[in-house]
Design an enzyme around this catalytic site. Structure first.
Site, PDB file in Angstrom:
ATOM      1  N   GLY A   1       0.791  -1.218   0.000  1.00 34.28           N
ATOM      2  CA  GLY A   1       0.000   0.000   0.000  1.00 34.28           C
ATOM      3  C   GLY A   1       0.827   1.273   0.000  1.00 34.28           C
TER       4      GLY A   1
ATOM      5  N   GLN B   1      -7.381  -0.423   3.940  1.00 33.10           N
ATOM      6  CA  GLN B   1      -8.214  -1.026   4.990  1.00 33.10           C
ATOM      7  C   GLN B   1      -9.583  -1.452   4.478  1.00 33.10           C
ATOM      8  OE1 GLN B   1      -7.240  -1.790   8.034  1.00 33.10           O
ATOM      9  NE2 GLN B   1      -5.241  -0.842   7.877  1.00 33.10           N
TER      10      GLN B   1
ATOM     11  N   SER C   1      -3.449  -3.614  -0.422  1.00 35.66           N
ATOM     12  CA  SER C   1      -2.315  -4.394   0.082  1.00 35.66           C
ATOM     13  C   SER C   1      -2.770  -5.788   0.470  1.00 35.66           C
ATOM     14  CB  SER C   1      -1.697  -3.683   1.289  1.00 35.66           C
ATOM     15  OG  SER C   1      -0.550  -4.354   1.731  1.00 35.66           O
ATOM     16  N   GLY C   2      -1.987  -6.793   0.065  1.00 39.13           N
ATOM     17  CA  GLY C   2      -2.387  -8.184   0.266  1.00 39.13           C
ATOM     18  C   GLY C   2      -2.481  -8.623   1.714  1.00 39.13           C
ATOM     19  N   HIS C   3      -1.594  -8.111   2.580  1.00 32.78           N
ATOM     20  CA  HIS C   3      -1.534  -8.660   3.936  1.00 32.78           C
ATOM     21  C   HIS C   3      -2.644  -8.161   4.852  1.00 32.78           C
ATOM     22  CE1 HIS C   3       0.433  -5.368   6.422  1.00 32.78           C
ATOM     23  NE2 HIS C   3       0.552  -4.878   5.203  1.00 32.78           N
TER      24      HIS C   3
ATOM     25  N   CYS D   1       2.515   1.749  11.608  1.00 33.23           N
ATOM     26  CA  CYS D   1       3.604   2.501  10.981  1.00 33.23           C
ATOM     27  C   CYS D   1       4.143   3.600  11.879  1.00 33.23           C
ATOM     28  CB  CYS D   1       3.125   3.094   9.657  1.00 33.23           C
ATOM     29  SG  CYS D   1       2.639   1.823   8.470  1.00 33.23           S
TER      30      CYS D   1
END
Length: 394
Positions: A72, A180, A200-202, A326
């Site tokens: 992302g 999200q 984002s994949g995770h 983050c």
């Protein structure tokens, strides 16, 4: 090993078993480089194509408009930097919000040093973007509006369909950080007039290190990584084939299970919110009460430090956070909580719990019981709380 209750799914999620199973052959059996010409490479190339199609289907996009990235943050950087470079002859003004992820905010700070003008619009006490302020911020120099679909800390959903319509009406590009929201709420890029979207994949039970940027056909954006012709000459570098396969399976799974999965998450989410509000005094729910991510619970507790609460929850086997992963380790209060009007001393006592489909009401009962006991213990050591209670009892 003690039982772990994992409630930090906004930071990352457990990779689903079917995702791992799908990825494994591409490490040891089908390991060819998709850019090569032999049959083994062709298997990898086909897998990349199928992954692209699966990811595109979640947002109703054309697969040819999906460009794989490392996640992302890269996608957000690409969207903003490439748009500014491509369209700065038309204008240098970008509109975003005060509650964006730092992948957007820090990129905007960098762009300001390159000559961009950035307007950071306000949100209300629930974290919802002020559409009137957005309209008024638009100038003839505005080239991009970037507003996240759902906030990563307080879970508030933004009116992206209305924002997209405003952007389209003024001929301005619209980017949304949907990291999200992707797979958690229905999003259609055409219905919402979205020109670029980050994912984002995770965050959806897929692997780390893989994401995408949706770029609507016709946008004149430069390559973000130079050195090869991969991703239709827009992002050089050998494709992360196992990651793309896993991302695709995770996306397909997220779309297939969305309705049932999120209904369960909402039920447990609302149960937990109600229980906290009823059992723990001097707390505040952060974010919109209903227009929020299905799995997000965010509270501020007066007279305590969130860091102490997190440490003691960890000792009880509960994984949670005070905000974005983050910014973990920062002593500053969340910029999101300050933007919705919380004073510093209350923002410091925040707790984010993000559930999964595996979270049960029994888990919620245990977690709330632990929070209640820890909050009581921390307040008993607080001179501020002692003074407050003395005034209340007068």
């Amino acid at each position: 090993m003690k039982k772990i209750i994992y409630l930090d799914n906004a930071a990352t999620t457990k990779v689903a078993p079917e995702v791992v199973e799908a990825m494994l052959p591409y490490f040891t059996e089908y390991y060819g480089n998709p850019s090569s010409v032999y049959e083994l490479a062709g298997i990898s190339k086909k897998a990349v194509t199928e992954g692209r199609e699966k990811v595109a289907s979640v947002i109703g996009a054309n697969p040819n408009d999906i460009y794989f990235t490392a996640g992302g943050s890269e996608s957000d950087n690409w969207a903003l930097k490439a748009t500014y470079e491509a369209y700065k002859s038309k204008g240098n003004h970008i509109i975003t919000t005060k509650i964006e992820h730092h992948a957007i905010l820090h990129t905007c700070e960098w762009l300001e040093k390159q000559g961009a003008k950035i307007t950071y619009i306000d949100v209300d006490e629930n974290g919802v973007v002020d559409l009137d302020q957005l309209q008024k911020a638009i100038t003839p120099e505005t080239i991009l509006i970037s507003v996240m679909a759902a906030n990563n800390e307080i879970g508030t959903l933004q009116p992206i369909k209305e924002i997209g319509a405003i952007a389209k009406e003024h001929g301005i590009l619209f980017h949304t950080d949907a990291v999200q929201a992707f797979g958690q709420i229905p999003i259609n890029v055409d219905e919402c007039h979205i020109d670029m979207l980050s994912s984002s994949g995770h965050k959806i039970n897929g692997p780390k290190g893989i994401g995408c940027l949706y770029i609507r056909k016709g946008l004149k954006l430069r390559s973000f990584v130079h050195g090869g012709a991969q991703e239709r000459k827009r992002r050089a570098g050998t494709e992360n084939v196992p990651g793309i396969v896993g991302y695709g399976v995770a996306a397909e799974r997220a779309l297939r299970t969305m309705e049932e999965r999120t209904a369960k998450e909402i039920e447990v989410r609302d149960y937990m919110i109600k229980k906290i509000q009823e059992e723990i005094p001097y707390c505040k729910l952060n974010g919109h009460p209903t227009m929020r991510l299905p799995n997000n619970v965010n509270f501020s507790f007066q007279f305590i430090e969130g860091e102490s609460l997190l440490i003691m929850l960890d000792m009880a086997g509960i994984c949670a956070s005070s905000g974005s992963a983050c910014t973990s380790g920062s002593l500053d209060p969340s910029h999101v909580l300050l933007a919705i009007g919380l004073p510093h001393e209350i923002a410091h006592g925040s707790l984010r719990l993000t559930l999964s489909e595996e979270t049960t009401k029994e888990d919620a009962d245990f977690v709330v019981e632990q929070i209640k006991g820890i909050v009581e213990r921390l307040r008993s050591m607080s001179p501020l709380y002692e003074d407050f209670m003395k005034k209340q009892n007068k």
